[in-house]
Design a protein around this motif. Structure first.
Motif, PDB file in Angstrom:
ATOM      1  N   GLN A  70       0.967  -1.242   0.071  1.00 51.04           N
ATOM      2  CA  GLN A  70       0.014  -0.222  -0.023  1.00 51.04           C
ATOM      3  C   GLN A  70       0.765   1.273  -0.132  1.00 51.04           C
ATOM      4  N   VAL A  71       2.019   1.292   0.635  1.00 51.97           N
ATOM      5  CA  VAL A  71       2.995   2.394   0.601  1.00 51.97           C
ATOM      6  C   VAL A  71       3.494   2.628  -0.699  1.00 51.97           C
ATOM      7  N   LEU A  72       3.856   1.679  -1.493  1.00 52.58           N
ATOM      8  CA  LEU A  72       4.315   1.759  -2.703  1.00 52.58           C
ATOM      9  C   LEU A  72       3.234   2.205  -3.710  1.00 52.58           C
ATOM     10  N   ALA A  73       2.047   1.519  -3.621  1.00 53.55           N
ATOM     11  CA  ALA A  73       1.035   2.135  -4.381  1.00 53.55           C
ATOM     12  C   ALA A  73       0.753   3.536  -4.241  1.00 53.55           C
ATOM     13  N   GLY A  74       0.858   4.145  -2.998  1.00 49.82           N
ATOM     14  CA  GLY A  74       0.701   5.641  -2.716  1.00 49.82           C
ATOM     15  C   GLY A  74       1.767   6.399  -3.413  1.00 49.82           C
ATOM     16  N   LEU A  75       2.889   5.656  -3.391  1.00 48.65           N
ATOM     17  CA  LEU A  75       4.046   6.417  -3.963  1.00 48.65           C
ATOM     18  C   LEU A  75       3.953   6.538  -5.642  1.00 48.65           C
ATOM     19  N   ARG A  76       3.535   5.651  -6.019  1.00 50.32           N
ATOM     20  CA  ARG A  76       3.109   5.759  -7.564  1.00 50.32           C
ATOM     21  C   ARG A  76       2.100   6.764  -7.737  1.00 50.32           C
ATOM     22  N   GLU A  77       1.051   6.649  -6.894  1.00 50.34           N
ATOM     23  CA  GLU A  77      -0.045   7.699  -7.192  1.00 50.34           C
ATOM     24  C   GLU A  77       0.673   9.010  -7.057  1.00 50.34           C
ATOM     25  N   ALA A  78       1.394   9.357  -5.964  1.00 49.91           N
ATOM     26  CA  ALA A  78       1.774  10.491  -5.711  1.00 49.91           C
ATOM     27  C   ALA A  78       3.025  10.946  -6.948  1.00 49.91           C
ATOM     28  N   LEU A  79       3.697  10.205  -7.572  1.00 51.44           N
ATOM     29  CA  LEU A  79       4.548  10.582  -8.537  1.00 51.44           C
ATOM     30  C   LEU A  79       3.850  10.687  -9.699  1.00 51.44           C
ATOM     31  N   THR A  80       2.740  10.006 -10.072  1.00 53.84           N
ATOM     32  CA  THR A  80       1.949  10.168 -11.179  1.00 53.84           C
ATOM     33  C   THR A  80       1.300  11.693 -11.265  1.00 53.84           C
ATOM     34  N   GLY A  81       0.739  12.035  -9.985  1.00 55.96           N
ATOM     35  CA  GLY A  81       0.295  13.374  -9.940  1.00 55.96           C
ATOM     36  C   GLY A  81       1.261  14.411 -10.070  1.00 55.96           C
ATOM     37  N   ALA A  82       2.369  14.164  -9.392  1.00 55.05           N
ATOM     38  CA  ALA A  82       3.247  15.257  -9.424  1.00 55.05           C
ATOM     39  C   ALA A  82       3.820  15.624 -11.109  1.00 55.05           C
ATOM     40  N   LEU A  83       3.799  14.370 -11.568  1.00 52.79           N
ATOM     41  CA  LEU A  83       4.061  14.589 -13.157  1.00 52.79           C
ATOM     42  C   LEU A  83       3.102  15.011 -13.704  1.00 52.79           C
ATOM     43  N   LEU A  84       1.791  15.012 -13.402  1.00 55.51           N
ATOM     44  CA  LEU A  84       0.670  15.594 -14.080  1.00 55.51           C
ATOM     45  C   LEU A  84       0.904  17.189 -13.831  1.00 55.51           C
ATOM     46  N   LEU A  85       1.083  17.387 -12.579  1.00 54.57           N
ATOM     47  CA  LEU A  85       1.379  18.952 -12.198  1.00 54.57           C
ATOM     48  C   LEU A  85       2.358  19.499 -13.172  1.00 54.57           C
ATOM     49  N   ILE A  86       3.409  18.871 -13.380  1.00 54.15           N
ATOM     50  CA  ILE A  86       4.534  19.423 -14.087  1.00 54.15           C
ATOM     51  C   ILE A  86       4.064  19.850 -15.478  1.00 54.15           C
TER      52      ILE A  86
END
Length: 373
Positions: free
Chosen positions: A103-119
């Motif tokens: 669940q931690v690594l799934a959350g990291l994937r979601e956060a990275l994906t979101g951060a790249l969306l913002l960029i």
């Protein structure tokens, strides 16, 4: 360490005389609120959890970690990231890292994906300096990147949440990735490949993810074929927990020179110890000296600044060629990731015929100038 970020409990007594809830009580309240979809009760229990986790002992933390991890998927987005940091703190104190990791690594994937969306959206809406997660308003960033025709669309929310919580997911993920069992399962399941690609795309963002990337690339129980061109000898060794090539270089010198297989100067024993398990003392510097030029079989250079994962796989095994170093090198001894112990073991010495045949299929080092292009 993640546990350093968990606030200590102030220890004050309840003026009403009521017994203070325990960490177990609060986690049970979180689980009950989750099951009943009671957001208000969940948030109330969540506010207590951090303060109670701070002074918790290793037994309480070990029990809490998997229970908190199981709550991550349904927690509200910002609370979810802080909950993940609590899970990371529990892992540092003895919680089962494998039970907490998915669940931690799934959350990291979601956060990275979101951060790249913002960029991406930031560039599309005028570019300029990206928002500072520590100082700028997430609401203002959302207003800028949202679709004017549908301002409540999920992509903008996802982008802002990812950008503002990535550092928390980074810390939680670092805590679980320091364990070989997590690295092995995440690599085998393809999780690490996906996460590493996202981290590489993120690049030099506000949060330094270099350490996390080194952890993702760490090799455990990995065979390595080492061919020494000057002597015509070869060795099959096994790597465990090697997070950088400076560390590999020192341990190779200890194994092959210290073991009497190759001529040369044996590394400083303290440098070797720091490359395995010893802790770096920040008050003094131990210098490690270079011995070899590390090469891929095609003659390209394997840089000390890289990781063993850079060494190419040839016929099913990572293959490294050694040549004399073209210039003197030195560096501060140690491991890039202090939390991970490292080792290099000799499995067997190749026969002269085996070594000669394998070396004949490799190329000499590329010229010094070419190595920089």
């Amino acid at each position: 360490m993640v546990s350093d970020r968990i606030p200590p409990h102030d220890g004050s007594a309840d003026p009403s005389g009521r017994q203070q809830p325990t960490l177990d009580d609060v986690i049970t309240a979180l689980e009950t609120a989750h099951e009943s979809a009671d957001t208000e009760r969940f948030e109330a229990a969540f506010r207590l959890a951090g303060g109670l986790l701070g002074p918790a002992d290793s037994r309480e933390s070990a029990a809490a970690g998997p229970r908190l991890a199981a709550l991550l998927p349904a927690a509200p987005p910002f609370e979810r990231a802080h909950l993940a940091m609590m899970v990371g703190a529990c892992v540092e104190r003895g919680a089962d890292p494998v039970a907490c990791a998915d669940q931690v690594l799934a959350g990291l994937r979601e956060a990275l994906t979101g951060a790249l969306l913002l960029i991406g959206r930031w560039a599309e809406t005028g570019g300029g300096e990206l928002p500072d997660p520590d100082a700028d308003s997430p609401g203002e960033a959302h207003a800028r990147i949202a679709d004017p025709g549908d301002p409540d669309a999920w992509p903008a929310h996802r982008a802002v949440i990812g950008w503002w919580t990535l550092h928390l997911w980074q810390m939680a993920s670092f805590a679980v990735y320091t364990h070989a069992a997590v690295r092995g399962s995440a690599r085998a399941g393809g999780v690490t490949a996906v996460l590493a690609e996202l981290v590489e795309r993120y690049g030099d963002g506000p949060h330094d993810l270099k350490g996390l990337l080194h952890l993702m690339r760490t090799l455990d129980d990995e065979p390595l074929l080492v061919l020494d061109r000057p002597s015509g000898t070869g060795y099959l060794v096994r790597m465990d927990g090697l997070t950088d090539n400076f560390q590999l270089h020192t341990l190779l010198a200890e194994l092959l020179i210290g073991g009497g297989h190759l001529p040369g100067t044996r590394p400083d024993p303290e440098a070797v110890a720091l490359s395995r398990t010893a802790e770096v003392d920040g008050r003094r510097r131990v210098t490690a000296l270079g011995t070899f030029n590390l090469l891929a079989p095609d003659g390209s250079w394997i840089w000390n600044e890289g990781t063993p994962d850079d060494i190419p796989v040839v016929d099913g095994v990572r293959t490294l060629v050694l040549e004399p170093q073209p210039y003197e090198r030195s560096w501060s001894a140690g491991r890039f990731i202090q939390q991970v112990p490292g080792d290099l073991r000799l499995e067997r010495v190749l026969t002269p015929a085996e070594a000669a045949g394998l070396i004949s299929r490799t190329a000499p080092a590329h010229p010094f100038e070419q190595a920089f292009h």
